[in-house]
Design an enzyme around this catalytic site. Structure first.
Site, mmCIF file in Angstrom:
data_model
loop_
_atom_site.group_PDB
_atom_site.id
_atom_site.type_symbol
_atom_site.label_atom_id
_atom_site.label_comp_id
_atom_site.label_asym_id
_atom_site.label_seq_id
_atom_site.Cartn_x
_atom_site.Cartn_y
_atom_site.Cartn_z
ATOM 1 N N ASP A 140 -9.265 -12.980 6.945
ATOM 2 C CA ASP A 140 -9.978 -14.255 6.903
ATOM 3 C C ASP A 140 -11.212 -14.149 6.019
ATOM 4 O O ASP A 140 -11.766 -13.057 5.824
ATOM 5 C CB ASP A 140 -10.413 -14.679 8.311
ATOM 6 N N ARG A 141 -11.683 -15.275 5.520
ATOM 7 C CA ARG A 141 -12.866 -15.304 4.660
ATOM 8 C C ARG A 141 -14.050 -14.591 5.308
ATOM 9 O O ARG A 141 -14.790 -13.856 4.642
ATOM 10 C CB ARG A 141 -13.266 -16.762 4.374
#
Length: 308
Positions: A140-141
């Site tokens: 995920d970011r």
């Protein structure tokens, strides 16, 4: 076990065999006569030193007898990846292992989105490598940590089709809200997205994907727990959902958390990545340090406990 292969041509590196245990900088000062301490440190930071064919940047890395230290003959500053979001941990002809920071996507999600693939592609272009980064798994970011990118389509296919066999250990570290009572355990259930793309779990088969997460508590305070996670499966948001199932969501999680945010970020980091090289079949193990913002929480608690 096959030998590790590099794309640099022969003659660009000088090799020195280690005869006795000593720190890398001391060894280099003895071998590279006429070079100053600062110049050697600059070469280290410029990815110009390798130990047993792996790039080493730490001047105090402890060498063992039998190791081989390689020193680049060329100036490579122009080829260095300088992104504040991505650090190359390992690179060969077939793949690259990177450490991703918080705030960057694994791959593009729009024309102007900051992502690791684009950063690597630009690095390959500048270093005159005829390849592109191929995504084989994602973080995920707002999750940091170790990732693999293939440098050609064939290696990408090898990694994707045999991922479960190739990757034999992959672990995360996280700060969870609250003090966990259990020292270790396993969460196993089915995960499925609703129409709002929110992943939820079910103890019964709900048409989603079965997910298994093992956990072990490394440290705890009255308010937080430092927990190691090992996944048998790699489902979307698996750790974040399963942490919530345990009643101790990941800190700093805006989607599945409870508002607890002592680190100012999603407190989730992929710190261990072990795999068999898909081409050379060499067993490779990489470990990334626990972020300081995580450790600071528990270091401060220990200091407080020592106070009268």
């Amino acid at each position: 076990m096959k030998t590790y292969i590099y794309n640099e041509s022969q003659g660009e590196w000088n090799d020195y065999k280690v005869e006795e245990e000593k720190p890398l900088l001391d060894f280099l000062l003895g071998k590279l006569t006429g070079q100053s301490r600062s110049k050697i440190k600059a070469t280290l930071q410029g990815h110009g030193i390798r130990v047993d064919k792996r790039t080493e940047t730490q001047f105090d890395f402890m060498l063992k007898p039998g190791m081989v230290v390689s020193v680049s003959k060329t100036k490579r500053n122009k080829d260095i990846l300088t992104s504040r979001y991505v650090r190359i941990v390992y690179e060969d002809d077939y793949l690259v292992v990177v450490e991703k920071q918080v705030g960057i996507l694994s791959m593009a999600a729009g024309h102007h989105s900051l992502n690791v693939k684009t950063v690597l592609d630009e690095y390959f272009r500048r270093s005159k490598q005829r390849c592109q980064a191929h995504v084989v798994h994602r973080l995920d970011r707002d999750t940091s940590g170790l990732m693999i990118y293939a440098k050609d389509k064939q290696t990408e296919q090898l990694l994707e089709h045999a991922w479960k066999d190739i990757v034999y250990d992959r672990r995360y570290i996280a700060v969870l809200s609250g003090a966990m009572r259990e020292q270790e355990g396993t969460v196993a259930n089915w995960l499925k997205d609703n129409q709002a793309y929110f992943t939820y779990s079910s103890p019964l088969d709900n048409g989603g994907k079965y997910a298994v997460t093992h956990f072990f508590v490394v440290d705890r305070t009255p308010e937080y727990s430092l927990v190691e996670f090992k996944l048998d499966t790699g489902r979307k948001n698996q750790i974040r959902v399963h942490a919530g199932d345990l009643g101790h969501p990941v800190c700093g999680d805006p989607k599945y958390g409870n508002g607890d945010d002592p680190c100012g970020r999603l407190a989730l980091h992929a710190f261990l990545l072990c795999f068999e090289h898909p081409v050379t079949h060499e067993r490779m193990e990489f470990e990334s340090p626990i972020p300081y913002s995580f450790k600071k929480i528990f270091e401060q608690n220990k200091k407080n406990m020592k106070c009268p």
